[in-house]
Design a protein around this motif. Structure first.
Motif, PDB file in Angstrom:
ATOM      1  N   ASN A 169       0.849  -1.182   0.000  1.00  0.00           N
ATOM      2  CA  ASN A 169       0.000   0.000   0.000  1.00  0.00           C
ATOM      3  C   ASN A 169       0.885   1.232   0.000  1.00  0.00           C
ATOM      4  OD1 ASN A 169      -2.597  -1.150  -0.015  1.00  0.00           O
ATOM      5  ND2 ASN A 169      -2.461  -1.601   2.157  1.00  0.00           N
ATOM      6  N   CYS A 170       0.969   1.868  -1.160  1.00  0.00           N
ATOM      7  CA  CYS A 170       1.840   3.011  -1.341  1.00  0.00           C
ATOM      8  C   CYS A 170       1.005   4.249  -1.671  1.00  0.00           C
ATOM      9  CB  CYS A 170       2.864   2.706  -2.435  1.00  0.00           C
ATOM     10  SG  CYS A 170       3.871   1.232  -2.049  1.00  0.00           S
ATOM     11  N   PHE A 171       1.676   5.342  -2.026  1.00  0.00           N
ATOM     12  CA  PHE A 171       0.975   6.609  -2.190  1.00  0.00           C
ATOM     13  C   PHE A 171       1.565   7.401  -3.349  1.00  0.00           C
ATOM     14  CE2 PHE A 171       1.210   5.300   2.218  1.00  0.00           C
ATOM     15  CZ  PHE A 171      -0.122   5.293   2.591  1.00  0.00           C
ATOM     16  N   THR A 172       0.728   8.244  -3.942  1.00  0.00           N
ATOM     17  CA  THR A 172       1.215   9.239  -4.895  1.00  0.00           C
ATOM     18  C   THR A 172       0.759  10.607  -4.412  1.00  0.00           C
ATOM     19  OG1 THR A 172      -0.761   8.867  -6.269  1.00  0.00           O
ATOM     20  CG2 THR A 172       1.273   7.760  -6.929  1.00  0.00           C
ATOM     21  N   ALA A 173       1.514  11.632  -4.784  1.00  0.00           N
ATOM     22  CA  ALA A 173       1.162  12.997  -4.410  1.00  0.00           C
ATOM     23  C   ALA A 173       1.577  13.948  -5.522  1.00  0.00           C
ATOM     24  CB  ALA A 173       1.841  13.389  -3.092  1.00  0.00           C
ATOM     25  N   GLY A 174       0.766  14.964  -5.764  1.00  0.00           N
ATOM     26  CA  GLY A 174       1.084  15.932  -6.803  1.00  0.00           C
ATOM     27  C   GLY A 174       0.060  17.053  -6.844  1.00  0.00           C
ATOM     28  N   TRP A 175       0.313  17.997  -7.762  1.00  0.00           N
ATOM     29  CA  TRP A 175      -0.567  19.146  -7.941  1.00  0.00           C
ATOM     30  C   TRP A 175      -1.386  19.027  -9.232  1.00  0.00           C
ATOM     31  CZ3 TRP A 175       4.463  20.024  -6.001  1.00  0.00           C
ATOM     32  CH2 TRP A 175       4.535  20.622  -4.745  1.00  0.00           C
ATOM     33  N   ASN A 246       2.542  14.048 -13.853  1.00  0.00           N
ATOM     34  CA  ASN A 246       3.720  13.416 -14.455  1.00  0.00           C
ATOM     35  C   ASN A 246       4.983  13.845 -13.708  1.00  0.00           C
ATOM     36  OD1 ASN A 246       1.569  14.134 -16.543  1.00  0.00           O
ATOM     37  ND2 ASN A 246       2.646  12.464 -17.547  1.00  0.00           N
ATOM     38  N   GLY A 247       5.838  12.878 -13.431  1.00  0.00           N
ATOM     39  CA  GLY A 247       7.059  13.181 -12.688  1.00  0.00           C
ATOM     40  C   GLY A 247       6.903  13.098 -11.187  1.00  0.00           C
ATOM     41  N   SER A 248       5.652  12.994 -10.719  1.00  0.00           N
ATOM     42  CA  SER A 248       5.404  12.902  -9.275  1.00  0.00           C
ATOM     43  C   SER A 248       5.824  11.536  -8.746  1.00  0.00           C
ATOM     44  CB  SER A 248       3.919  13.132  -8.981  1.00  0.00           C
ATOM     45  OG  SER A 248       3.513  14.427  -9.352  1.00  0.00           O
ATOM     46  N   PRO A 249       6.061  11.436  -7.447  1.00  0.00           N
ATOM     47  CA  PRO A 249       6.543  10.157  -6.899  1.00  0.00           C
ATOM     48  C   PRO A 249       5.441   9.184  -6.522  1.00  0.00           C
ATOM     49  CG  PRO A 249       6.516  11.814  -5.174  1.00  0.00           C
ATOM     50  CD  PRO A 249       6.096  12.519  -6.450  1.00  0.00           C
ATOM     51  N   LEU A 250       5.758   7.904  -6.654  1.00  0.00           N
ATOM     52  CA  LEU A 250       5.042   6.810  -6.006  1.00  0.00           C
ATOM     53  C   LEU A 250       5.940   6.398  -4.844  1.00  0.00           C
ATOM     54  CD1 LEU A 250       2.819   4.535  -5.939  1.00  0.00           C
ATOM     55  CD2 LEU A 250       4.370   3.205  -7.399  1.00  0.00           C
ATOM     56  N   PHE A 251       5.444   6.478  -3.613  1.00  0.00           N
ATOM     57  CA  PHE A 251       6.314   6.225  -2.466  1.00  0.00           C
ATOM     58  C   PHE A 251       5.660   5.276  -1.471  1.00  0.00           C
ATOM     59  CE2 PHE A 251       4.047  10.231  -2.125  1.00  0.00           C
ATOM     60  CZ  PHE A 251       3.515  10.253  -0.840  1.00  0.00           C
ATOM     61  N   CYS A 252       6.504   4.435  -0.857  1.00  0.00           N
ATOM     62  CA  CYS A 252       6.036   3.369   0.032  1.00  0.00           C
ATOM     63  C   CYS A 252       6.737   3.474   1.387  1.00  0.00           C
ATOM     64  CB  CYS A 252       6.358   1.997  -0.553  1.00  0.00           C
ATOM     65  SG  CYS A 252       5.714   1.712  -2.215  1.00  0.00           S
TER      66      CYS A 252
END
Length: 328
Positions: A169-175, A246-252
Motif C-alpha cells: 500500500n503506497c501513495f502518490t502525491a502531486g498538484w 507526471n514526474g510525481s513520486p510513487l512512495f512506500c
C-alpha cells in the motif's frame, strides 16, 4: 562533466514525512498538510515576466538534484545529443524548481519556498517516446545552486537495486488535475492518495483488456517493452495520477522504520485518471544503478542524501551501472 560538491551533509534523514502522528486515512485522497512531504517539488516554466506556468513535479534526491520523468521535457530540450541533453536556448534560465511548497497560490506560507534554476537535464540515453511510451522514462535535473535543507525542504530515500514492492500500500502525491480533460482542475494544494502496487503481468493484462475494448489502440503503443523498467499501481477509481502529475513520486513506507519512505516510482502515465485501470510508473529500483552512476560519475556528488542508512554500507557504494548487463 565533473562538478565539485562543497555542500555539507545536513542532519535530515531521507524520506521523512512530517506530521507522523496524524492518523486520518489517505485511502480516498486528500489535501496534504503543510510540508507533510518535504521532498516533493514543483517544476515551472517562466513564459514571461508575469506568467509562470506549472509543468510537473519531481523529488529532491540531493540539494542540487531533482528526480523526475523524461517525457516532460520533450518540448524543452535538444534531443540530438546523447545523455547530456541541452536545454533549447529560448528556455534557458526559464525552467525552474520550487521546493518547500505546499500551496502553489500562496507565497506567504509559514516557511517560504525556495526557487532554483534548472541548468542541465540528464535524460536516460535509451528513452525514446516513439518506440515506447514508458520504457526508460527517467530524468535527473541539475540545479544552478544547492537548495538549503530545512523542515520543509528535504530529500527522499531511494530503494536498493531490484527491490520489489508488489501488493504494497503506497501513495502518490502531486498538484495535477482532479479529473479528466475539461472536467479536472489543477490543484493549488498538494494532494495525496493511496496507490497500491500491482504485479506487472496482472497489470499489463488489465490494461490490455481495457485498451482493446475501449480505445482500440495498437497494443505496442501503451504497454512497456521491458517489464523490469516499470512498476504498476493504482487501478481503482480516484486512485490514479491525472494530467499534471507526471514526474510525481510513487512512495512506500520503509519496513521496520518509523515514518520514512522510499520513492519506488515516477509517474510516467497520467492518462488513466479516474479510470479503474492501473497506471505505469518508472521503476526506481531498476534504475538505481543508473541514478548512482549519474550522481557520482557525471556530477561527482554523493548518494548519501537518498540512501537509507540500513540499505548499504559505505564500502559497497561503487556504482554498478553497466549498460549491457542492465540493458539500458
Amino acid at each position: 562533466m565533473q562538478i565539485q560538491n562543497n555542500v555539507e551533509k545536513i542532519n535530515f534523514p531521507c524520506g521523512i514525512r512530517n506530521f507522523p502522528d496524524i492518523t486520518d486515512k489517505i485511502s480516498n485522497g486528500r489535501s496534504t498538510y503543510e510540508f507533510e512531504f518535504p521532498w516533493i517539488v514543483a517544476i515551472f516554466k517562466n513564459s514571461s515576466i508575469e506568467k509562470h506556468e506549472f509543468i510537473s513535479s519531481g523529488t529532491l534526491i540531493h540539494p542540487r538534484l531533482i528526480l523526475t520523468a523524461a517525457h516532460i521535457f520533450d518540448n524543452y530540450v535538444d534531443s540530438n545529443s546523447a545523455e547530456e541533453i541541452s536545454i533549447i536556448d529560448k528556455y534557458k534560465n526559464n525552467l525552474y524548481v520550487r521546493s518547500g511548497d505546499y500551496d502553489l497560490s500562496n507565497t506567504k506560507e509559514s516557511k517560504g519556498h525556495q526557487i532554483n534554476i534548472i541548468d542541465e537535464i540528464i535524460i536516460h540515453p535509451h528513452f525514446n517516446r516513439s518506440i515506447s511510451l514508458y520504457d526508460n522514462d527517467i530524468a535527473i535535473l541539475y540545479l544552478r545552486d544547492n537548495f538549503t535543507f530545512d523542515y520543509n525542504v528535504q530529500s527522499i530515500c531511494l530503494p536498493p537495486e531490484n527491490a520489489i514492492f508488489n501488493n504494497k500500500n503506497c501513495f502518490t502525491a502531486g498538484w495535477g488535475k482532479n479529473g479528466r480533460k475539461k472536467l479536472g482542475k489543477y490543484q493549488n494544494i498538494l494532494q495525496v492518495t493511496e496507490t497500491p502496487v500491482i504485479e506487472i503481468n496482472e497489470c499489463k493484462k488489465r490494461i490490455y483488456q481495457y485498451e482493446k475494448i475501449n480505445r482500440k489502440n495498437n497494443k505496442n503503443s501503451f504497454l512497456p517493452i521491458n517489464n523490469d523498467s516499470v512498476i504498476c499501481a493504482g487501478g481503482k477509481f480516484n486512485k490514479n495520477p491525472c494530467k499534471g502529475d507526471n514526474g510525481s513520486p510513487l512512495f512506500c513506507p520503509i519496513d521496520n522504520s518509523i515514518n520514512q519512505y522510499y520513492q519506488v516510482g515516477v509517474v510516467s502515465d497520467a492518462s488513466n485518471c479516474n479510470l479503474e485501470i492501473p497506471t505505469f510508473f518508472t521503476n526506481i529500483a531498476f534504475f538505481r544503478p543508473w541514478i548512482d552512476f549519474i550522481v557520482t560519475d557525471a556530477f561527482n556528488l554523493k548518494i548519501d542524501f537518498y540512501k537509507y542508512f540500513l540499505d548499504e554500507i559505505e564500502e559497497d557504494l561503487t556504482p554498478t551501472y553497466q549498460p549491457k548487463k542492465y540493458n539500458f
